[in-house]
Design an enzyme around this catalytic site. Structure first.
Site, PDB file in Angstrom:
ATOM      1  N   GLU A 237      -4.465 -46.677 -15.215  1.00 46.60           N
ATOM      2  CA  GLU A 237      -3.838 -46.979 -16.303  1.00 46.60           C
ATOM      3  C   GLU A 237      -3.898 -46.759 -16.994  1.00 46.60           C
ATOM      4  O   GLU A 237      -4.953 -46.729 -17.958  1.00 46.60           O
ATOM      5  CB  GLU A 237      -4.518 -48.038 -15.694  1.00 46.60           C
ATOM      6  CG  GLU A 237      -3.689 -48.879 -14.269  1.00 46.60           C
ATOM      7  CD  GLU A 237      -2.552 -49.673 -14.375  1.00 46.60           C
ATOM      8  OE1 GLU A 237      -2.813 -49.915 -14.917  1.00 46.60           O
ATOM      9  OE2 GLU A 237      -2.477 -49.666 -13.044  1.00 46.60           O
ATOM     10  N   CYS A 271      -5.237 -52.306 -24.448  1.00 42.80           N
ATOM     11  CA  CYS A 271      -4.366 -51.573 -23.928  1.00 42.80           C
ATOM     12  C   CYS A 271      -2.877 -52.324 -24.485  1.00 42.80           C
ATOM     13  O   CYS A 271      -1.522 -51.606 -24.218  1.00 42.80           O
ATOM     14  CB  CYS A 271      -4.013 -50.908 -22.872  1.00 42.80           C
ATOM     15  SG  CYS A 271      -4.007 -52.430 -21.036  1.00 42.80           S
TER      16      CYS A 271
HETATM   17  P1  NAD Z   1     -11.410 -43.623 -22.013  1.00 39.46           P
HETATM   18  O1  NAD Z   1     -10.874 -42.393 -21.692  1.00 39.46           O
HETATM   19  O2  NAD Z   1     -12.108 -43.427 -23.034  1.00 39.46           O
HETATM   20  O3  NAD Z   1     -12.797 -43.684 -21.072  1.00 39.46           O
HETATM   21  C1  NAD Z   1     -12.426 -44.569 -20.085  1.00 39.46           C
HETATM   22  C2  NAD Z   1     -13.375 -44.349 -18.800  1.00 39.46           C
HETATM   23  O4  NAD Z   1     -13.218 -42.857 -18.072  1.00 39.46           O
HETATM   24  C3  NAD Z   1     -15.015 -44.635 -19.447  1.00 39.46           C
HETATM   25  O5  NAD Z   1     -14.946 -45.213 -18.031  1.00 39.46           O
HETATM   26  C4  NAD Z   1     -15.160 -42.780 -19.603  1.00 39.46           C
HETATM   27  O6  NAD Z   1     -16.935 -42.546 -19.280  1.00 39.46           O
HETATM   28  C5  NAD Z   1     -14.475 -42.180 -18.654  1.00 39.46           C
HETATM   29  N1  NAD Z   1     -14.328 -40.861 -18.540  1.00 39.46           N
HETATM   30  C6  NAD Z   1     -14.120 -40.286 -19.596  1.00 39.46           C
HETATM   31  N2  NAD Z   1     -13.998 -38.241 -19.599  1.00 39.46           N
HETATM   32  C7  NAD Z   1     -13.937 -38.520 -17.794  1.00 39.46           C
HETATM   33  C8  NAD Z   1     -13.778 -37.677 -17.066  1.00 39.46           C
HETATM   34  N3  NAD Z   1     -13.834 -35.977 -17.404  1.00 39.46           N
HETATM   35  N4  NAD Z   1     -13.602 -37.719 -15.910  1.00 39.46           N
HETATM   36  C9  NAD Z   1     -14.240 -38.865 -15.689  1.00 39.46           C
HETATM   37  N5  NAD Z   1     -13.505 -39.950 -16.330  1.00 39.46           N
HETATM   38  C10 NAD Z   1     -13.977 -39.546 -17.488  1.00 39.46           C
HETATM   39  O7  NAD Z   1     -11.465 -45.242 -22.427  1.00 39.46           O
HETATM   40  P2  NAD Z   1     -12.033 -45.882 -23.070  1.00 39.46           P
HETATM   41  O8  NAD Z   1     -12.154 -45.571 -24.667  1.00 39.46           O
HETATM   42  O9  NAD Z   1     -13.218 -46.728 -22.660  1.00 39.46           O
HETATM   43  O10 NAD Z   1     -10.770 -46.880 -23.037  1.00 39.46           O
HETATM   44  C11 NAD Z   1      -9.945 -47.901 -23.955  1.00 39.46           C
HETATM   45  C12 NAD Z   1      -8.499 -47.088 -23.122  1.00 39.46           C
HETATM   46  O11 NAD Z   1      -8.056 -47.468 -22.361  1.00 39.46           O
HETATM   47  C13 NAD Z   1      -7.271 -47.308 -24.417  1.00 39.46           C
HETATM   48  O12 NAD Z   1      -6.602 -46.260 -24.244  1.00 39.46           O
HETATM   49  C14 NAD Z   1      -6.599 -48.779 -23.532  1.00 39.46           C
HETATM   50  O13 NAD Z   1      -5.190 -48.573 -24.210  1.00 39.46           O
HETATM   51  C15 NAD Z   1      -7.230 -47.989 -21.722  1.00 39.46           C
HETATM   52  N6  NAD Z   1      -6.976 -49.432 -20.988  1.00 39.46           N
HETATM   53  C16 NAD Z   1      -5.680 -49.783 -20.475  1.00 39.46           C
HETATM   54  C17 NAD Z   1      -5.280 -50.194 -19.427  1.00 39.46           C
HETATM   55  C18 NAD Z   1      -4.283 -51.002 -18.342  1.00 39.46           C
HETATM   56  O14 NAD Z   1      -4.355 -51.492 -17.298  1.00 39.46           O
HETATM   57  N7  NAD Z   1      -2.986 -49.772 -18.403  1.00 39.46           N
HETATM   58  C19 NAD Z   1      -6.168 -51.224 -19.447  1.00 39.46           C
HETATM   59  C20 NAD Z   1      -7.451 -51.522 -20.242  1.00 39.46           C
HETATM   60  C21 NAD Z   1      -7.597 -50.457 -21.737  1.00 39.46           C
END
Ligand code: NAD
Length: 494
Positions: A237, A271
């Site tokens: 997601e 998001c």
């Molecule tokens: P992010 O991708 O920076 O991090 C998300 C999670 O992934 C965090 O817990 C982070 O520590 C982890 N992570 C980072 N690198 C990783 C790796 N290499 N392997 C595994 N895990 C890793 O995103 P964010 O800044 O926390 O969140 C914002 C983003 O999330 C925005 O793009 C937003 O649109 C999206 N979002 C999507 C939804 C949806 O349902 N589609 C809902 C909420 C947020």
């Protein structure tokens, strides 16, 4: 939350910079231990059956509701959003939790199906059984509802969960797991590991039976690659660049109010927040006037009357500033705010007009309180512009009569007509994107099935009328089969 032999990091209030707590960075060994402990927990939890799980999940629902104020204050402190927004978020999460608990049995239990001609002497059924241990990796922007959108459904389906919250909201993640554990003391059914990217990557490689990721598209690709090493199934997601279309017969005031809320509540860090608006020419001027008047006075802050809070992740301020600057350099006009709206840790409301279609403010997720607004000839051009990005999460359409017709032409997972974001609050509707916004679905029946695998069973009930699958079949068996198939399907013209 710390263990002596692990590194640590700080959870920080994004508005004040105050350190709220020091938290462990779980390494691969401690994550493997958490997953190993979750295995018997999954067996136990899965064995409780739908009814008992629903009873416990409803108890948890009650706990969350009765402690909503405490959780909302923590969300305000750690994520920065206003307490009222946190209450909205918790309310949506609780509705989903209840729906998942109530409907899991109905959606996932064994059901019989017609066996068809070739297996007419068999019974056929399918049931959806839990994967076992589900790893959940969450973002910080909706730190309660977003992870629970996976966790509640995974638990209701009978899985244990190991959750890695965002490094920006570890305390909220821990609070959620602690509240569940209080009511399910027998086994570690829902546990938390904390840390940054490496911790998430280690969870992907830990042998969990399924991984539910919510976060940015860039990280989603890394998660998928890490999970591919062990063929661990994933639901991804990711981000969005949601568009709103305003048709000629729209309620203009309501459409502007929708964009103001959909684009700027939560500081635009949603998001499925609205980032782009396409307005047909006849109503453009009226719409813009209303949008400007409804957004220009919005105020970011940390106090109780602020409309939205700070930008939670400091690095995002640069992205927001770059999108605004590039758009203005390319000839866009700032109708509200502008280059000076970015004042760390806050961003004032920004509305940009005439932004070129290929600029980052139109193509990439900005994740700030910014809107682009574009005059289009007609609905067809609005639909083409709305569909013109790699991302495809949600959308909104404002029209008195043409809402559904326009919605059906949008390349995305969810659309709200004459409102914004409503689809996310309907627990029976699936939630997820297309293209760079990811794949798989959370919420609703699809969301329950996402956390279960199908098991198909046939049971022989009587001898076959024509035995085929046997070396001892009668000489004329295949001829009889061919005759039956010919009689059933051979009459078509082709
Ligand atoms: P992010 O991708 O920076 O991090 C998300 C999670 O992934 C965090 O817990 C982070 O520590 C982890 N992570 C980072 N690198 C990783 C790796 N290499 N392997 C595994 N895990 C890793 O995103 P964010 O800044 O926390 O969140 C914002 C983003 O999330 C925005 O793009 C937003 O649109 C999206 N979002 C999507 C939804 C949806 O349902 N589609 C809902 C909420 C947020």
């Amino acid at each position: 939350m710390t263990s002596t032999d692990l590194e640590t990091f700080d959870s920080v209030n994004p508005a004040t910079g105050e350190v709220l707590a020091t938290v462990s960075v779980h390494d691969a060994a401690s994550i493997d231990a958490a997953v190993a402990a979750a295995r018997p927990a999954a067996q136990w939890w899965g064995g409780l059956g739908f009814k008992e799980r629903a009873r416990r999940l409803r108890q948890w629902r009650g706990w969350l509701v009765n402690h909503a104020n405490e959780l909302a204050e923590l969300v305000h402190e750690e994520n920065g959003k206003p307490v009222d927004d946190a209450i909205i978020e918790i309310s949506v999460a609780v509705e989903h939790l209840d729906w998942a608990a109530t409907h899991a049995g109905k959606v996932l239990r064994r059901t019989s199906t017609r066996p068809g001609l070739l297996a007419v002497n068999h019974g056929a059924s399918v049931e959806y059984v839990p994967f076992g241990v589900v790893g959940v990796i969450g973002p910080w922007n909706w730190p309660v509802h977003t992870p629970l959108g996976s966790i509640s459904y995974a638990l209701a389906a009978g899985n244990a969960v190991v959750f890695k919250p965002s490094e920006y909201t570890p305390l909220i993640g821990q609070w959620l797991a602690d509240s569940f554990s209080r009511l399910t003391t027998e086994q570690p059914v829902f546990t938390v590991v904390t840390g940054r990217a490496e911790t998430g990557a280690a969870l992907c490689r830990s042998g969990v039976d399924k991984l539910a990721f919510t976060g940015s598209t860039a990280t989603g690709k890394k998660v998928m690659a890490a999970c591919a090493e062990t063929l661990t199934p994933v639901v991804i997601e990711c981000g969005g660049k949601d568009a709103m279309i305003v048709a000629a017969d729209a309620d203009i005031e309501a459409a502007a109010a929708g964009a103001a809320w959909g684009g700027m509540s939560n500081g635009g860090q949603t998001c499925v927040g609205i980032e782009r608006v396409y307005v047909v020419a006849p109503v453009y001027e009226r719409y813009v006037a209303s949008l400007v008047s409804q957004t220009s006075e919005l105020r970011a802050g940390d106090d109780r009357t602020a409309d939205y809070g700070p930008i939670t992740v400091p690095g995002q301020l640069d992205v927001i500033a770059a999108h605004i600057d590039e758009a203005l350099d390319a000839g866009a006009t700032a109708l509200v705010g502008g280059r000076n709206s970015v004042q760390a840790p806050y961003v004032g409301p920004v509305v940009l007009a005439d932004v070129p279609a290929d600029s980052r403010a139109e193509q990439d997720e900005t994740f700030g309180p910014t809107l682009t607004v574009t005059r289009v000839r007609d609905e067809d051009e609005a639909i083409a512009r709305a569909n013109g990005t790699k991302l495809g999460l949600g959308a909104a359409v404002y029209s008195a009569r043409r809402g559904r017709a326009i919605a059906e032409q949008l390349r995305c997972g969810m659309v709200s007509v004459n409102s914004v974001l409503t689809f996310a609050s309907v627990p029976s509707l699936p939630f997820g994107g297309v293209g760079a916004s990811g794949f798989g679905r959370i919420h609703g029946p699809d969301g329950l099935r996402e956390f279960a695998r199908s098991r198909a069973v046939t049971v022989k009930r009587a001898p076959a009328p024509i035995e085929i699958a046997s070396f001892a079949r009668k000489p004329g068996a295949i001829k009889s089969l061919a005759t039956v198939v010919q009689a059933r399907w051979g009459r078509s013209r082709y």
